[in-house]
Design an enzyme around this catalytic site. Structure first.
Site, PDB file in Angstrom:
ATOM      1  N   SER A 136      23.278  49.652  66.202  1.00  0.00           N
ATOM      2  CA  SER A 136      22.322  49.232  65.563  1.00  0.00           C
ATOM      3  C   SER A 136      21.566  48.762  66.755  1.00  0.00           C
ATOM      4  CB  SER A 136      21.855  48.709  64.378  1.00  0.00           C
ATOM      5  OG  SER A 136      22.783  48.990  63.130  1.00  0.00           O
TER       6      SER A 136
HETATM    7  N1  SAH Z   1      27.400  47.048  62.208  1.00  0.00           N
HETATM    8  C1  SAH Z   1      27.262  48.452  63.442  1.00  0.00           C
HETATM    9  C2  SAH Z   1      26.113  49.570  63.214  1.00  0.00           C
HETATM   10  C3  SAH Z   1      27.289  50.648  63.502  1.00  0.00           C
HETATM   11  S1  SAH Z   1      27.404  51.807  62.863  1.00  0.00           S
HETATM   12  C4  SAH Z   1      26.969  47.345  64.992  1.00  0.00           C
HETATM   13  O1  SAH Z   1      26.289  46.412  64.891  1.00  0.00           O
HETATM   14  O2  SAH Z   1      25.479  48.116  65.710  1.00  0.00           O
HETATM   15  C5  SAH Z   1      27.577  52.129  61.515  1.00  0.00           C
HETATM   16  C6  SAH Z   1      29.049  52.524  60.553  1.00  0.00           C
HETATM   17  O3  SAH Z   1      28.620  53.247  59.611  1.00  0.00           O
HETATM   18  C7  SAH Z   1      29.462  53.883  61.687  1.00  0.00           C
HETATM   19  O4  SAH Z   1      30.439  53.297  62.553  1.00  0.00           O
HETATM   20  C8  SAH Z   1      29.778  54.617  60.391  1.00  0.00           C
HETATM   21  O5  SAH Z   1      31.568  55.066  60.783  1.00  0.00           O
HETATM   22  C9  SAH Z   1      30.266  53.683  59.644  1.00  0.00           C
HETATM   23  N2  SAH Z   1      30.619  53.824  58.238  1.00  0.00           N
HETATM   24  C10 SAH Z   1      29.705  54.789  57.792  1.00  0.00           C
HETATM   25  N3  SAH Z   1      30.140  55.209  56.502  1.00  0.00           N
HETATM   26  C11 SAH Z   1      31.446  54.242  56.312  1.00  0.00           C
HETATM   27  C12 SAH Z   1      32.235  53.920  54.296  1.00  0.00           C
HETATM   28  N4  SAH Z   1      31.964  53.990  53.517  1.00  0.00           N
HETATM   29  N5  SAH Z   1      32.822  52.176  55.433  1.00  0.00           N
HETATM   30  C13 SAH Z   1      33.078  52.512  56.803  1.00  0.00           C
HETATM   31  N6  SAH Z   1      31.757  52.440  57.912  1.00  0.00           N
HETATM   32  C14 SAH Z   1      31.603  53.530  57.262  1.00  0.00           C
END
Ligand code: SAH
Length: 289
Positions: A136
């Site tokens: 993000s």
């Molecule tokens: N927190 C991260 C952002 C990752 S992007 C950062 O530090 O930048 C969002 C993430 O959410 C992705 O890896 C995706 O696989 C995950 N995601 C989407 N739906 C999800 C769910 N139901 N349970 C767990 N993770 C999920």
């Protein structure tokens, strides 16, 4: 949940020193947010060593422990000054919580992206982390945590839950503002990536889970704060139920047009919903892969 699952949360503590280290690091880092940007960006591109004026803050950074498993990522590819510039920009965009800014200053974001992208790690953008997912944007990470901390408890957070670990960056930032951080990822290779990224940082208070975050973690609930790093059409009921009374959940909601929502649990049966601003996140999906 099986016994294996219960043991699964990564005991980063197994490779860690004292828990107090994080908060000390954060306090030392607090308030140092104003740094010139151009020179530091150049420094990032040249991979130069941190400049002298940043040495105090450098010491406040979470230090990597280079291991044979991660020789490239552990190397100081990017000047800490670039990170301070990033934090200055985040502050300029309106994030004013000094504890959050200090946490952003302490976490080496370049260690959460591929080495080839390390020089871009501190621009204000989301970046690819594989599997069609992204790390993000720094502003939104800071903003969500700031909103979560604006509780009736002076910002004290005992237990927080993140849905969507991705590469583990936001979990690392959260570990500096909450006593215990639980983070769930549904894509196995990303869960593994987060483990690998976090291991050299030796953060004692993060527990990583592989699973469907839409179900939350009922065995650990309630949580003082819940952050969703992926956008659903609505916030799953299970997560609302796992919020403590007085707790705050921050989530992107929507499909093509998404808004950041704050949901506060007012009482056992009452939640208050506030729409904050437009945002853009990867989708929240059910199940695991
Ligand atoms: N927190 C991260 C952002 C990752 S992007 C950062 O530090 O930048 C969002 C993430 O959410 C992705 O890896 C995706 O696989 C995950 N995601 C989407 N739906 C999800 C769910 N139901 N349970 C767990 N993770 C999920």
């Amino acid at each position: 949940m099986t016994d294996k699952d219960k043991r699964f949360p990564l005991p980063l503590s197994s490779v860690v020193d004292k828990p107090s280290k994080n908060s000390q690091a954060m306090q030392r880092g607090a308030g140092k947010v104003a740094t010139p940007q151009t020179a530091t960006l150049n420094a990032a591109q040249n991979g130069s060593r941190p400049v002298r004026q940043t040495e105090t803050a450098v010491r406040s950074t979470m230090h990597a422990n280079p291991t044979p498993a991660a020789p490239v990522r552990a190397a100081p590819l990017v000047s800490d000054a670039v990170r301070f510039a990033m934090v200055a920009r985040v502050a300029k965009q309106g994030v004013s919580d000094t504890k959050v800014l200090a946490a952003m200053e302490a976490v080496p974001r370049h260690m959460f992206v591929e080495p080839a992208l390390a020089s871009q790690a501190y621009i204000d953008a989301s970046l690819p982390i594989g599997h069609h997912q992204t790390i993000s944007q720094p502003y939104i990470v800071a903003r969500m945590i700031e909103v979560m901390r604006s509780n009736g408890n002076g910002g004290v957070l005992d237990r927080v839950l993140e849905i969507g670990t991705g590469c583990g960056y936001q979990a690392a930032v959260l570990s500096l503002v909450a006593k215990e951080v639980y983070s769930i990822e549904r894509i196995k290779p990303l869960h593994e990536l987060a483990k690998a990224n976090l291991r050299p940082l030796r953060i004692p208070n993060i527990r990583l889970h592989y699973g469907d975050g839409m179900l939350g973690l009922p065995s650990v609930a309630p949580f003082d704060g819940i952050i969703l790093a992926a956008a659903g059409l609505e916030v799953p009921q299970a997560l609302l139920e796992q919020l403590s009374i007085g707790g705050r959940l921050v989530a992107p909601v929507g499909a093509r047009h998404q808004v950041l929502q704050l949901i506060e649990r007012v009482s056992k049966f009452e939640w208050r919903n506030t729409t904050l601003e437009d945002c853009h996140f990867v989708p929240l999906r059910p199940g695991v892969v």
